[in-house]
Write a protein that holds these residues in place. Structure first.
Motif, PDB file in Angstrom:
ATOM      1  N   HIS A  86      -7.323  -0.154  -2.769  1.00  0.00           N
ATOM      2  CA  HIS A  86      -6.523  -1.312  -3.149  1.00  0.00           C
ATOM      3  C   HIS A  86      -7.361  -2.566  -2.883  1.00  0.00           C
ATOM      4  N   THR A 135       0.801  -1.236   0.000  1.00  0.00           N
ATOM      5  CA  THR A 135       0.000   0.000   0.000  1.00  0.00           C
ATOM      6  C   THR A 135       0.832   1.283   0.000  1.00  0.00           C
ATOM      7  N   ALA A 157      -7.073   6.227  -2.779  1.00  0.00           N
ATOM      8  CA  ALA A 157      -6.990   5.034  -3.628  1.00  0.00           C
ATOM      9  C   ALA A 157      -7.645   3.871  -2.904  1.00  0.00           C
ATOM     10  N   TYR A 197       1.584   3.628  -3.199  1.00  0.00           N
ATOM     11  CA  TYR A 197       0.637   4.617  -3.739  1.00  0.00           C
ATOM     12  C   TYR A 197       1.029   6.035  -3.320  1.00  0.00           C
ATOM     13  N   VAL A 219      -5.094   5.393   1.474  1.00  0.00           N
ATOM     14  CA  VAL A 219      -5.235   4.146   0.725  1.00  0.00           C
ATOM     15  C   VAL A 219      -6.076   3.209   1.587  1.00  0.00           C
TER      16      VAL A 219
END
Length: 664
Positions: free
Chosen positions: A423, A178, A421, A181, A190
């Protein structure tokens, strides 16, 4: 663009066209206005469902499958926070040991909001850091988990931090997968999925959320609107601290603007009552009015807030001294009102930004003497709570406006221009509720928190968000109003089968030619975006928990607009004391709905048999009833659920055939 995304967009367009065609036709040509009391609620419920479908389709339009993240910088500093309040110590330590074993270099912290000596002893015995609230929080609002995290943020220093709930056991590679990112300097959060290892394949409580922790978050991610879900997320400290400072400055600035507006009204009122021979006093008041204009102009130009207020206070104090000798006799009548206002300034629990607007209006329209007006102006500006004496910390990075801190925090970060983001890979294994009572507590808290945010900071009017981001946040909030639509969908077939009242003008070919294609294509959209993930359980609970959704709306409304208390309940991580018996009392509204639906179906069949009802309309509504009963059947399973009994294939890896802590 992938073939799957092309197919999704084609189905989204078709769903929108068919849905709009049906609902517009319903409003214009199909509402049975004679029975408006059931016809209008039904078409409103259908319109609600169409909006829900359109918002879902918009999210799917840019569904984003990220794949693997880039390799992270090896020299980042990271804190791992494990938030706990009253969970069993061994459960917390299981998570803490796994957190300590995360491969990427980091510091592990147990954030113990229960301030338990045995929790501290257990953590420190294994080299894990322990922290609890500072003394500054004594007697102050605690803000539940958000307060716990805010306290830790000001006591730690890592550039990034991973937030874990007490039961979310992280995988060793969670940071490796992670942190990359954050090579994007504008990446703030994230989020990874929340997966629960103590859930059977049948998932009777609907704990797994494969549609949300999958296509829905991926769709929001495509619009830069994937949001923080409270756990299993990595956050950039810089972004959160910027948010905290900006919110603090913004709230103080609102207080200053309100004070200056009220001060201007006070001075104008005093100026109107001046005698013609009081030119010196008139000039002094005009000078202060000019200072108010200058202060507002300086704030509008972005000059530092504290510099502006300090300079304004100094100049008002100088003019006040000039007027003292000229207005002592008229001052006596103003002392009580000024004392009351200065009491506000001295009260650590009250900030001018939160004083009722009616109070300021009363001050503004009171008949003031000139010196009394100047004293009031000075007290108004001094009353702005720059130090936020009513809070343990002046800066609160995580939002404290609801019983859940996650969505509002992320929405504010997006409004500042930060990115997020999603994931889509399970990197932590958690514990789901083990009984119906616990599950209902959890769902109610989630819903209440979301609705509170909608009432307090509706994303549709938030500056800084793109239109798509506003709609993505609103889509989640909108979904929690489904309880009211569910009532209508339950009542409509009951009313028709029992009394023969039809909410549409006719069950004609035109009606079905518009409705059926929309329903079919809408379900096709779910199937395509799910890509094999099970969605039926989630669809069941969106209807079956209608009492929870309605309660969340009414209680959040009462809290935000009526000042009623909204109790915060931590989701238990073990079964409730009454987990051994079937809690039918918890689903009484659903049981009544099922009984009424079944009785209505029997009544409808009897009415057909004696020639009092048409066959076609009765068959259609009986099918509707059967569908509703199939949806509500999950409540029966939930009430009878006794906890996780793992089969050999469901035993967590490394558990040696034994269920983990908290399992039945």
């Amino acid at each position: 663009m992938s073939r799957r995304l092309l197919a999704i967009r084609a189905i989204v367009l078709l769903t929108a066209v068919l849905g709009l065609n049906y609902v517009i036709w319903r409003w214009l040509f199909s509402v049975n206005w004679v029975a408006w009391w059931v016809a209008v609620p039904l078409v409103l419920a259908e319109t609600y469902s169409l909006v829900d479908s359109l918002l879902f389709g918009l999210g799917m339009w840019r569904l984003k499958e990220r794949g693997a993240a880039p390799a992270p910088d090896p020299d980042l500093t990271v804190d791992v926070f494990i938030a706990t309040y009253n969970e069993p110590i061994e459960l917390v330590m299981r998570t803490a040991r796994a957190a300590k074993a995360i491969r990427y270099p980091h510091e592990t912290w147990v954030l113990d909001d229960g301030n338990r000596p045995d929790m501290r002893e257990a953590a420190e015995a294994e080299g894990i850091r322990w922290i609890t609230r500072s003394a500054d929080w004594a007697g102050m609002p605690r803000h539940a988990k958000a307060g716990n995290l805010n306290n830790a943020l000001l006591s730690t220093e890592g550039e990034f931090f991973l937030i874990l709930d007490a039961d979310q056991v992280p995988h060793p590679d969670i940071l490796d997968k992670t942190l990359g990112y954050f090579n994007d300097e504008k990446m703030a959060i994230v989020q990874t999925p929340q997966f629960f290892e103590n859930v059977p394949e049948s998932d009777p409580l609907g704990s797994q959320a494969p549609l949300f922790y999958g296509p829905i978050q991926q769709g929001k991610d495509g619009w830069n609107a994937a949001f923080f879900c409270g756990s299993n997320a990595v956050i950039r400290r810089e972004a959160l601290m910027q948010l905290g400072v900006s919110r603090y400055v913004g709230e103080v600035e609102v207080g200053v603007h309100r004070a200056l507006r009220a001060a201007r009204a006070v001075l104008r009122s005093a100026r109107r009552d001046l005698a013609p021979d009081q030119q010196e006093v008139r000039g002094a008041l005009d000078r202060i009015l000019a200072e108010i204009r200058q202060a507002r102009r300086a704030l509008g130009q972005g000059e530092p807030l504290f510099d502006v207020t300090y300079a304004f206070q100094r100049r008002v104090a100088e003019i006040r001294r000039e007027l003292v000798t000229a207005d002592l006799t008229a001052l006596q009548s103003d002392l009580a009102a000024i004392a009351e206002l200065e009491g506000i300034a001295d009260d650590p629990d009250v900030a001018l930004g939160t004083v009722d607007e009616d109070v300021l209006q009363q001050l503004a329209h009171r008949d003031w003497s000139p010196l009394g007006a100047v004293e009031t102006v000075q007290a108004l500006v001094n009353a702005v709570d720059v130090d936020r004496g009513g809070e343990a910390q002046a800066v609160m990075p995580l939002a404290t406006i609801s019983v859940t801190e996650d969505m509002a925090t992320c929405m504010r970060l997006h409004a500042l221009g930060w990115r997020s983001a999603y994931h889509d890979e399970t990197l932590a294994d958690g514990l789901a509720p083990e009984d119906l009572a616990t599950m209902l507590t959890q769902r109610l808290r989630w819903a209440q928190g979301t609705v509170q945010v909608m009432f307090r900071e509706n994303p549709l009017v938030q500056k800084g968000l793109t239109l798509a981001q506003r709609l993505m946040y609103f889509a989640t909030m909108w979904s929690y109003m489904s309880g009211f639509a569910a009532l209508v969908y339950i009542a409509a077939p009951i009313i028709y089968l029992t009394f023969g009242v039809l909410p549409v003008q006719a069950l004609s070919t035109d009606f079905f030619a518009r409705l059926v294609p929309f329903l079919v294509v809408n379900q096709l959209l779910f199937i395509v975006v799910a890509a094999g993930r099970p969605t039926w359980r989630g669809q069941q609970y969106s209807l079956a928990l209608f009492p929870v959704w309605i309660k969340s709306f009414t209680t959040a409304f009462g809290n935000v607009f009526l000042g009623r208390s909204l109790d915060f309940a931590v989701t238990p991580k073990t079964k409730s004391a009454e987990g051994g018996r079937t809690r039918w009392d918890l689903v009484r509204p659903q049981l009544w709905a099922m009984a009424l639906l079944a009785v209505a179906a029997l009544v409808g069949i009897v009415r057909v048999a004696v020639g009092q009802a048409p066959v076609f309309g009765t068959v259609f509504n009986v099918v509707w009833v059967i569908f509703d009963l199939a949806v509500f059947s999950v409540i029966i399973q939930a009430a009878r659920y006794r906890g996780f009994e793992p089969t050999p294939s469901e035993v967590p890896e490394g558990a040696a055939g034994e269920p983990h802590e908290g399992a039945a």
